[in-house]
Each structure stands twice: as structure tokens, then as C-alpha cells.
Design a protein around this motif. Structure first.
Motif, PDB file in Angstrom:
ATOM      1  N   LEU A   1       8.737  48.398  -9.635  1.00 14.82           N
ATOM      2  CA  LEU A   1       9.101  49.816  -9.624  1.00 14.82           C
ATOM      3  C   LEU A   1       9.618  50.206 -10.999  1.00 14.82           C
ATOM      4  O   LEU A   1      10.460  49.509 -11.574  1.00 14.82           O
ATOM      5  N   ASP A   2       9.112  51.292 -11.527  1.00 11.28           N
ATOM      6  CA  ASP A   2       9.567  51.837 -12.801  1.00 11.28           C
ATOM      7  C   ASP A   2      10.710  52.799 -12.496  1.00 11.28           C
ATOM      8  O   ASP A   2      10.491  53.956 -12.141  1.00 11.28           O
ATOM      9  N   THR A   3      11.931  52.301 -12.616  1.00  9.72           N
ATOM     10  CA  THR A   3      13.094  53.111 -12.244  1.00  9.72           C
ATOM     11  C   THR A   3      13.372  54.223 -13.248  1.00  9.72           C
ATOM     12  O   THR A   3      14.048  55.193 -12.914  1.00  9.72           O
TER      13      THR A   3
ATOM     14  N   ALA B   1      11.040  56.725 -11.710  1.00 11.16           N
ATOM     15  CA  ALA B   1      11.122  56.770 -10.241  1.00 11.16           C
ATOM     16  C   ALA B   1       9.747  56.717  -9.588  1.00 11.16           C
ATOM     17  O   ALA B   1       9.456  57.460  -8.650  1.00 11.16           O
ATOM     18  N   VAL B   2       8.903  55.778 -10.083  1.00  7.39           N
ATOM     19  CA  VAL B   2       7.553  55.601  -9.543  1.00  7.39           C
ATOM     20  C   VAL B   2       7.225  54.113  -9.495  1.00  7.39           C
ATOM     21  O   VAL B   2       7.812  53.312 -10.235  1.00  7.39           O
ATOM     22  N   PRO B   3       6.261  53.725  -8.669  1.00 10.82           N
ATOM     23  CA  PRO B   3       5.755  52.356  -8.754  1.00 10.82           C
ATOM     24  C   PRO B   3       5.100  52.139 -10.116  1.00 10.82           C
ATOM     25  O   PRO B   3       4.511  53.062 -10.688  1.00 10.82           O
ATOM     26  N   ALA B   4       5.203  50.936 -10.643  1.00 11.37           N
ATOM     27  CA  ALA B   4       4.599  50.612 -11.940  1.00 11.37           C
ATOM     28  C   ALA B   4       3.175  50.122 -11.716  1.00 11.37           C
ATOM     29  O   ALA B   4       2.957  49.003 -11.260  1.00 11.37           O
ATOM     30  N   SER B   5       2.204  50.966 -12.005  1.00 10.21           N
ATOM     31  CA  SER B   5       0.800  50.574 -11.834  1.00 10.21           C
ATOM     32  C   SER B   5       0.221  50.138 -13.171  1.00 10.21           C
ATOM     33  O   SER B   5       0.636  50.599 -14.232  1.00 10.21           O
TER      34      SER B   5
ATOM     35  N   ALA C   1      -1.627  51.285  -7.734  1.00  9.22           N
ATOM     36  CA  ALA C   1      -0.873  52.542  -7.746  1.00  9.22           C
ATOM     37  C   ALA C   1       0.454  52.440  -6.995  1.00  9.22           C
ATOM     38  O   ALA C   1       1.398  53.168  -7.298  1.00  9.22           O
ATOM     39  N   ASP C   2       0.550  51.516  -6.029  1.00  6.70           N
ATOM     40  CA  ASP C   2       1.791  51.349  -5.277  1.00  6.70           C
ATOM     41  C   ASP C   2       2.727  50.311  -5.895  1.00  6.70           C
ATOM     42  O   ASP C   2       3.742  49.954  -5.305  1.00  6.70           O
ATOM     43  N   GLY C   3       2.384  49.802  -7.094  1.00  5.23           N
ATOM     44  CA  GLY C   3       3.212  48.815  -7.769  1.00  5.23           C
ATOM     45  C   GLY C   3       3.046  47.404  -7.240  1.00  5.23           C
ATOM     46  O   GLY C   3       3.759  46.495  -7.657  1.00  5.23           O
ATOM     47  N   ARG C   4       2.088  47.207  -6.338  1.00  3.42           N
ATOM     48  CA  ARG C   4       1.861  45.893  -5.732  1.00  3.42           C
ATOM     49  C   ARG C   4       0.521  45.335  -6.186  1.00  3.42           C
ATOM     50  O   ARG C   4      -0.364  46.076  -6.606  1.00  3.42           O
ATOM     51  N   LEU C   5       0.391  44.028  -6.062  1.00  2.00           N
ATOM     52  CA  LEU C   5      -0.898  43.395  -6.322  1.00  2.00           C
ATOM     53  C   LEU C   5      -1.775  43.538  -5.088  1.00  2.00           C
ATOM     54  O   LEU C   5      -1.269  43.748  -3.977  1.00  2.00           O
ATOM     55  N   SER C   6      -3.073  43.408  -5.257  1.00  2.00           N
ATOM     56  CA  SER C   6      -3.986  43.573  -4.121  1.00  2.00           C
ATOM     57  C   SER C   6      -3.803  42.476  -3.076  1.00  2.00           C
ATOM     58  O   SER C   6      -4.170  42.658  -1.921  1.00  2.00           O
ATOM     59  N   GLN C   7      -3.243  41.351  -3.485  1.00  2.00           N
ATOM     60  CA  GLN C   7      -2.946  40.267  -2.551  1.00  2.00           C
ATOM     61  C   GLN C   7      -1.757  39.476  -3.085  1.00  2.00           C
ATOM     62  O   GLN C   7      -1.450  39.560  -4.270  1.00  2.00           O
ATOM     63  N   PRO C   8      -1.093  38.723  -2.224  1.00  4.66           N
ATOM     64  CA  PRO C   8       0.032  37.909  -2.706  1.00  4.66           C
ATOM     65  C   PRO C   8      -0.443  36.910  -3.766  1.00  4.66           C
ATOM     66  O   PRO C   8      -1.616  36.525  -3.799  1.00  4.66           O
TER      67      PRO C   8
END
Length: 119
Positions: free
Chosen positions: A10-12, A15-19, A45-52
């Protein structure tokens, strides 16, 4: 039973997810052996990887490092006039129970960061 290693960023400062942020998972070696790259990916776009970064099998016990390429991320965002105090952010952690989930989020700003073990 299986274990998992995952993260999100998260890019605080905005205030957005870090893509678009590169993340690597390393299994660290003992002494001078160095380490071994196990997985890498780019946050969506949600700040997550496509898989763990690790999923399915027991996580081998040992020392790990998540490396976050935050300097590249901030240069892409043109944050702080294109200059970032941080370049690579390494988070080292120990896996002692291979059947557990290790979720390690990164809360990020141009001048600092925070992390914790999530669920």
C-alpha cells in the motif's frame, strides 16, 4: 497441510494500493552461500501479486527475504520530484512452521515504510 507466503503493498503517501511494484522472494543461504530466488512478480492494481509467492507445499524452514523494488516504483509515479530516499526494501523473516501462512504487507511512503505479519 500446506503453507503460504504472500504480500501486498500500500502506498500510504497517496492512500492507494501500489501497482507495478516488483517483488522478489529469496531463500537465504547459510554463511557465504548467498541466496536463491524462489519467485518474483509485479503488483497489480490492488497492490497484490496475481498469486502467492509460495503456495501449496509446506514452506521449508529457514531464513527468507522479500525484496521490494520501491525506488523503481516511485520513479514511475514521479513521486518526490522523481527522487526516492528508498531504493530496495528487504524484509527478512524466519519460517519455523511450514504449514502456516506468512502474509507480509508493506506500507510504503517515499521516506519510510512499515511491515507486520498479517493473516
Amino acid at each position: 497441510m500446506s503453507g503460504r507466503i504472500s504480500t501486498h503493498v500500500l502506498d500510504t503517501s497517496r492512500a492507494v494500493p501500489a501497482s507495478g511494484l516488483k517483488v522478489e522472494l529469496w531463500l537465504l543461504g547459510r554463511d557465504a552461500e548467498g541466496g536463491r530466488l524462489l519467485a518474483s512478480g509485479i503488483t497489480a492494481a490492488d497492490g497484490r501479486l496475481s498469486q502467492p509467492l509460495w503456495d501449496g507445499d509446506l514452506v521449508p524452514g529457514g531464513e527468507y527475504e522479500l525484496t521490494f523494488w520501491v525506488g523503481d516504483y516511485f520513479r514511475q509515479q514521479a513521486a518526490a520530484d522523481g527522487i526516492s530516499f528508498l531504493d530496495l526494501v528487504p524484509i527478512r523473516f524466519r519460517v519455523s512452521h511450514g504449514n502456516e501462512n506468512y502474509h507480509i504487507p508493506l506500507l510504503l511512503a517515499p521516506g519510510g515504510y512499515s511491515t507486520y505479519r498479517g493473516s
